[in-house]
Design an enzyme around this catalytic site. Structure first.
Site, PDB file in Angstrom:
ATOM      1  N   LYS A  69      -4.896  -0.325   4.319  1.00  0.00           N
ATOM      2  CA  LYS A  69      -3.502  -0.170   3.885  1.00  0.00           C
ATOM      3  C   LYS A  69      -3.389  -0.718   2.472  1.00  0.00           C
ATOM      4  O   LYS A  69      -3.865  -1.827   2.190  1.00  0.00           O
ATOM      5  CB  LYS A  69      -2.541  -0.904   4.805  1.00  0.00           C
ATOM      6  CG  LYS A  69      -1.093  -0.795   4.323  1.00  0.00           C
ATOM      7  CD  LYS A  69      -0.124  -1.210   5.376  1.00  0.00           C
ATOM      8  CE  LYS A  69       0.011  -2.700   5.451  1.00  0.00           C
ATOM      9  NZ  LYS A  69       1.221  -3.129   6.171  1.00  0.00           N
TER      10      LYS A  69
HETATM   11  C1  5RP Z   1       4.891  -7.531   5.436  1.00  0.00           C
HETATM   12  C2  5RP Z   1       3.807  -6.529   5.443  1.00  0.00           C
HETATM   13  C3  5RP Z   1       4.178  -5.153   5.832  1.00  0.00           C
HETATM   14  O1  5RP Z   1       3.418  -4.757   6.963  1.00  0.00           O
HETATM   15  C4  5RP Z   1       3.856  -4.157   4.719  1.00  0.00           C
HETATM   16  O2  5RP Z   1       4.125  -4.723   3.468  1.00  0.00           O
HETATM   17  C5  5RP Z   1       4.689  -2.891   4.907  1.00  0.00           C
HETATM   18  O3  5RP Z   1       6.044  -3.234   4.826  1.00  0.00           O
HETATM   19  P1  5RP Z   1       6.896  -2.802   3.516  1.00  0.00           P
HETATM   20  O4  5RP Z   1       6.989  -1.303   3.526  1.00  0.00           O
HETATM   21  O5  5RP Z   1       8.253  -3.479   3.736  1.00  0.00           O
HETATM   22  O6  5RP Z   1       6.155  -3.347   2.348  1.00  0.00           O
HETATM   23  O7  5RP Z   1       2.639  -6.782   5.174  1.00  0.00           O
HETATM   24  O8  5RP Z   1       4.457  -8.754   4.931  1.00  0.00           O
END
Ligand code: 5RP
Length: 292
Positions: free
Chosen positions: A204
């Site tokens: 990710k």
């Molecule tokens: C929160 C995270 C989230 O899983 C990731 O950042 C996705 O959320 P967003 O779209 O709000 O960034 O790691 O700490």
């Protein structure tokens, strides 16, 4: 003792039809064991090859944030439109009905908070037995490549991959960007590839310029995080650009649960990710669907 009466010998062995070695549809997964593939098929839709993850694991680092004030109220209306629930064990156990068909991406690393300047020090907090107990489809580990704590977070990742391979549970390597790091193609080409080469089954990261190069250089599927809240139209464009440049899905949190109409927003995101709609078409759907 099996019943020995009426046993019938096999008849048709299709001797002229060789068994087909079908490739598995998830990038880089062909040699994975059956269980790993089965979990991946719960994350990525076999038809579209894509996924819509709803991220509500923010509490592990920032507590009760806007849009997630009440997990038991805010999340369920959104969860039904997601393929995957990205969450902490505390959120799942207390606030999410286990009677659902969603895959779970369990946040297993942690150890820092927004109350401190530097949030890059994390440890593995959830063990593999807990991941098995919670029937997760993958385990999420934060990686801060380039930060002073990169070695610790990459150790966390490798430990999780070692255990995940042992138990057939994919690991989602989350490329975090600390304050001193820039979201440049060079940074992501380094960080994303490192996380994949250390064995993460999914990576990710954030969308950036030259994203197609980051996708091409990464041997496993990439899912794009939404990041901080931006206008709904821009978030849909981000999703569209990411998918059109090869992302296998999105993992959005704030751009869903902080949207003017979160339910309409996650449905609009699905139109981009699974139905091939453009950002404009999905935004039109959003405007027509959102409650005034
Ligand atoms: C929160 C995270 C989230 O899983 C990731 O950042 C996705 O959320 P967003 O779209 O709000 O960034 O790691 O700490």
């Amino acid at each position: 003792m099996a019943d020995q009466d009426g046993i019938q010998a096999g008849k048709n062995f299709y001797v002229d039809q060789a068994q087909e070695n079908k490739g598995f549809f998830v990038k880089g997964s062909n040699v994975y064991d059956w269980g790993m593939k089965h979990r991946l098929s719960r994350i990525f839709n076999p038809k579209s090859g894509h996924t819509v993850m709803l991220a509500f694991d923010h509490g592990y680092i920032m507590g009760a944030t806007s849009g997630l004030e009440r997990l038991d109220i805010n999340v369920p209306p959104l969860a039904k439109h997601a393929d995957v629930l990205m969450a902490t064990r505390g959120a799942l156990r207390t606030s999410i009905d286990p009677c659902n068909d969603k895959a779970v991406a369990l946040r297993i690393s942690g150890g820092s908070s927004v109350l401190r300047e530097d949030m890059t020090l994390e440890y593995l907090m959830v063990d593999i037995q807990e991941a098995v107990r919670m029937d997760v489809a993958c385990m999420a580990v934060q990686c801060y490549v380039g930060s002073k704590n990169e070695a610790q977070t990459l150790k966390n990742l490798n430990t999780a991959v070692n255990l995940g391979n042992q138990y057939g549970i994919p690991v989602l390597g989350v490329v975090g960007v600390g304050k001193e790091m820039e979201r440049t193609p060079r940074y992501f080409l380094t960080a994303v590839r490192m996380v994949a080469e250390m064995g993460a089954h999914i990576v990710k990261t954030y969308y950036c310029d030259d994203f197609e190069k980051i996708v091409a250089a990464c041997p496993v599927p990439i899912v794009v995080a939404g990041g901080k809240k931006i206008p709904e139209k821009d978030a849909l464009e981000l999703a569209y650009n990411a998918i059109s440049k090869g992302a296998a899905g999105v993992d959005m949190g704030r751009n869903v649960f902080q949207a003017e109409d979160p339910v309409a927003m996650i449905q609009a995101i699905r139109k981009v990710v699974h139905e091939g709609e453009t950002a404009e078409e999905a935004y039109k759907f959003y405007l027509e669907t959102k409650e005034d």
